[in-house]
Write an enzyme that holds these catalytic residues in place. Structure first.
Site, PDB file in Angstrom:
ATOM      1  N   GLY A 138       7.537  63.187   2.034  1.00 51.11           N
ATOM      2  CA  GLY A 138       6.599  62.085   2.193  1.00 51.11           C
ATOM      3  C   GLY A 138       6.331  61.790   3.659  1.00 51.11           C
ATOM      4  N   THR A 139       7.364  61.890   4.465  1.00 47.04           N
ATOM      5  CA  THR A 139       7.218  61.619   5.901  1.00 47.04           C
ATOM      6  C   THR A 139       6.182  62.556   6.525  1.00 47.04           C
ATOM      7  OG1 THR A 139       9.501  60.858   6.039  1.00 47.04           O
ATOM      8  CG2 THR A 139       8.474  61.568   8.100  1.00 47.04           C
ATOM      9  N   GLN A 146       7.126  55.219  -3.398  1.00 44.09           N
ATOM     10  CA  GLN A 146       7.977  54.478  -4.338  1.00 44.09           C
ATOM     11  C   GLN A 146       7.321  54.257  -5.698  1.00 44.09           C
ATOM     12  OE1 GLN A 146      11.149  53.610  -4.057  1.00 44.09           O
ATOM     13  NE2 GLN A 146      11.448  54.162  -1.916  1.00 44.09           N
ATOM     14  N   SER A 191       6.704  61.854  -2.762  1.00 45.73           N
ATOM     15  CA  SER A 191       7.895  62.621  -2.422  1.00 45.73           C
ATOM     16  C   SER A 191       8.722  62.851  -3.679  1.00 45.73           C
ATOM     17  CB  SER A 191       8.694  61.813  -1.390  1.00 45.73           C
ATOM     18  OG  SER A 191       9.897  62.465  -1.112  1.00 45.73           O
ATOM     19  N   CYS A 250      17.985  54.292   5.908  1.00 40.23           N
ATOM     20  CA  CYS A 250      18.074  54.731   7.295  1.00 40.23           C
ATOM     21  C   CYS A 250      18.785  53.670   8.138  1.00 40.23           C
ATOM     22  CB  CYS A 250      16.685  54.984   7.877  1.00 40.23           C
ATOM     23  SG  CYS A 250      15.396  55.087   6.682  1.00 40.23           S
TER      24      CYS A 250
HETATM   25  N1  PLP Z   1       7.631  56.154   2.379  1.00 39.43           N
HETATM   26  C1  PLP Z   1       8.418  55.372   1.648  1.00 39.43           C
HETATM   27  C2  PLP Z   1       7.867  54.105   1.088  1.00 39.43           C
HETATM   28  C3  PLP Z   1       9.742  55.714   1.377  1.00 39.43           C
HETATM   29  O1  PLP Z   1      10.522  54.929   0.646  1.00 39.43           O
HETATM   30  C4  PLP Z   1      10.236  56.936   1.915  1.00 39.43           C
HETATM   31  C5  PLP Z   1      11.637  57.343   1.701  1.00 39.43           C
HETATM   32  O2  PLP Z   1      12.558  56.621   1.999  1.00 39.43           O
HETATM   33  C6  PLP Z   1       9.367  57.732   2.669  1.00 39.43           C
HETATM   34  C7  PLP Z   1       8.084  57.321   2.879  1.00 39.43           C
HETATM   35  C8  PLP Z   1       9.803  59.033   3.243  1.00 39.43           C
HETATM   36  O3  PLP Z   1       9.814  60.031   2.255  1.00 39.43           O
HETATM   37  P1  PLP Z   1      10.641  61.380   2.477  1.00 39.43           P
HETATM   38  O4  PLP Z   1      12.069  61.037   2.264  1.00 39.43           O
HETATM   39  O5  PLP Z   1      10.115  62.312   1.440  1.00 39.43           O
HETATM   40  O6  PLP Z   1      10.355  61.841   3.841  1.00 39.43           O
END
Ligand code: PLP
Length: 373
Positions: free
Chosen positions: A71-72, A179, A199, A325
Site C-alpha cells: 500500500g505504501t 483498511q 494492501s 509503527c
Molecule cells: N495506509 C493505511 C491506512 C495503513 O493502515 C497501512 C498499513 O499500516 C498502509 C497504508 C501501508 O500499507 P503497507 O503495509 O502495505 O505498506
C-alpha cells in the site's frame, strides 16, 4: 498459553486457502510472466486472472488495476506521479492520514515546491467538509487525498460526498482504502474515485503485495524504471504467487463479508459492554467508527500506563497503541494528537482491532488482563 491476536489493523493472519493457492503457484507455476514460452504464458494467465478477479470485486476494468509491492508504494506512486506527470500544484489531505501519504506529501513540497493544505478534522475524527469546500474554492490544480477508514481510530470518510465535492471543483480524488478493501463494499462506478490503493496483508492475504486502482486515461507514469510490466506503469517481474494470493484473499473476503462483518460487529459491541462495566470512565476515540477497530482511552494511573502493553504482551495478548509503527515509542500518535486535547492525549490508549478469527473468549481474556494490571 493461548496467544490472542487483537491487532488486525496492523496486519491479519493469512487464510489457509490463500496459502494453498500460493504454494501451488510457487511449486508449479514458476515461469516469468514476460517469457513467451509455455511456462511464461502460464504465469501470465495467472497474473491476468488475478487482475480480472480483483477488478470485478470493486467493479473496475482489469486494465485499471496495477500491482505494487504494498500500500505504501501505491500511495507514493499516485501522489508523486500526480505532481510530476499531471502537474498537480496542490495536495489537500488531512493530518490523520497514514504516513505513507503524509510523508510523501512532505517530500513533494521539498522536491516540487507544491502547496499542501490540511483539511480540518473535527474532534470526533470526521473530516470537515465545509473546510474542504473552502480549500477547493481556491483555483489551483489539485489532488485531494483522504483515507477511507482511519487505521488508528477507525473513523469512516463519507467517500461519496468527498468525491462529489472534489469533482465539483474539477480536482482529482485519491483515497487510501488499505483498511477498508475487503471489509466493506467498494464500487468505483458508484463512487467514481480517480485512484485508490489496497494492501493484501490487511485482508488475510500475503505481505509484500498491494494494488492501485487507477482510472482509465489517468495519465500517470511509472515511478520505477525497467521492463514493460504492468503496461509500463510498474517495472519489475511480477510476484506471481503474491498476486494470486491477494486475489484469492480478496475473493474470500467478499464471499464471507456478510457473516464475518456480523460476527466482528458483535465482538465490538461485546467489548464496549465489558468496558462499560469494568472501566466505566473509559472513552472511545472517534465517532461512528468502523466495525473492526476500537480505539479507547483507559482510566489507568501513570505507573500502570507504562506497563500496559508489556503486561498484555506477557500474557500473550497483542493489541496496539496508535499505529504499529509507533508502538514502543513515547511520541503520541499523530492521529490522536490531532483530535484530542493535551490532557486526553497523555492518557493510556489502546487500539483493539478484530478479525473473524476472534471470539468472545479473546475479549474476556483481554478484559481480565486489563483488570489485573
Ligand atoms: N495506509 C493505511 C491506512 C495503513 O493502515 C497501512 C498499513 O499500516 C498502509 C497504508 C501501508 O500499507 P503497507 O503495509 O502495505 O505498506
Amino acid at each position: 498459553m493461548k496467544k490472542i491476536y487483537l491487532d488486525n489493523a496492523s496486519t491479519t493472519s493469512i487464510r489457509p486457502e490463500v496459502v494453498q493457492e500460493m504454494t501451488k503457484v510457487l511449486l508449479e507455476d514458476f515461469g516469468n510472466p514476460s517469457s513467451t514460452h509455455s511456462f511464461g504464458r502460464g504465469a501470465k494467465v495467472l497474473v491476468e486472472s488475478a487482475r480480472k478477479s480483483i477488478a470485478k470485486q470493486i467493479n473496475a476494468a482489469a486494465s485499471e488495476i496495477i500491482f505494487t509491492s504494498c500500500g505504501t508504494e501505491a500511495n507514493n506512486w499516485i501522489l508523486r506521479s500526480c505532481v510530476r506527470d499531471l502537474k498537480i500544484e496542490r495536495i489537500i489531505t488531512s493530518k490523520i492520514e497514514h504516513h505513507a501519504v503524509l510523508h510523501t506529501a512532505e517530500m513533494l513540497i521539498k522536491e516540487y515546491n507544491i502547496q499542501v493544505d490540511y483539511v480540518n478534522v473535527k474532534p470526533n475524527g470526521e473530516i470537515d467538509f465545509t473546510d474542504l469546500v473552502e480549500l477547493l474554492s481556491q483555483n489551483k490544480k489539485t489532488l485531494v487525498s483522504l483515507m477511507h477508514v482511519n487505521n488508528e481510530i477507525g473513523t469512516v470518510l463519507n467517500l461519496e460526498k468527498a468525491v462529489r465535492i472534489t469533482h465539483d471543483y474539477n480536482a482529482l480524488f485519491h483515497t487510501d482504502t488499505v483498511q477498508s478493501i475487503g471489509k466493506t463494499e467498494i464500487d468505483v462506478q458508484k463512487i467514481p474515485v480517480d485512484f485508490l490503493v489496497a494492501s493484501a496483508h490487511k485482508f488475510h492475504g500475503p505481505k509484500g503485495v498491494g494494488f492501485a486502482y487507477v482510472k482509465k486515461n489517468s495519465g500517470l507514469q511509472s515511478m520505477i524504471y525497467g521492463g514493460e510490466q504492468e503496461k509500463g506503469l510498474r517495472a519489475g517481474t511480477e510476484a506471481v504467487h503474491q498476486i494470486v494470493g491477494m486475489a484469492k484473499a480478496l475473493e474470500l473476503s467478499y464471499e464471507n463479508l456478510t457473516t464475518e462483518r456480523i460476527h466482528i460487529s458483535e465482538l465490538k459491541k461485546y467489548i464496549i459492554g465489558r468496558l462499560e462495566i469494568d472501566f466505566p470512565d473509559f472513552k472511545i476515540n472517534g465517532e461512528e467508527t468502523f466495525y473492526n477497530i476500537l480505539n479507547v482511552n483507559l482510566p489507568l494511573s501513570e505507573e500502570k500506563t507504562s506497563m500496559l502493553l508489556f503486561h498484555l504482551d506477557m500474557k500473550g495478548i497483542a493489541v496496539s497503541r496508535g499505529s504499529a509503527c509507533q508502538s514502543g515509542s513515547i511520541k503520541p500518535s499523530h492521529v490522536l494528537a490531532e483530535i484530542l486535547d493535551n490532557e486526553e492525549v497523555k492518557k493510556p490508549n489502546l487500539r483493539i482491532s478484530f478479525s473473524h478469527y476472534n471470539t468472545k473468549e479473546d475479549v474476556d481474556a483481554l478484559m481480565e488482563a486489563l483488570k489485573s494490571i
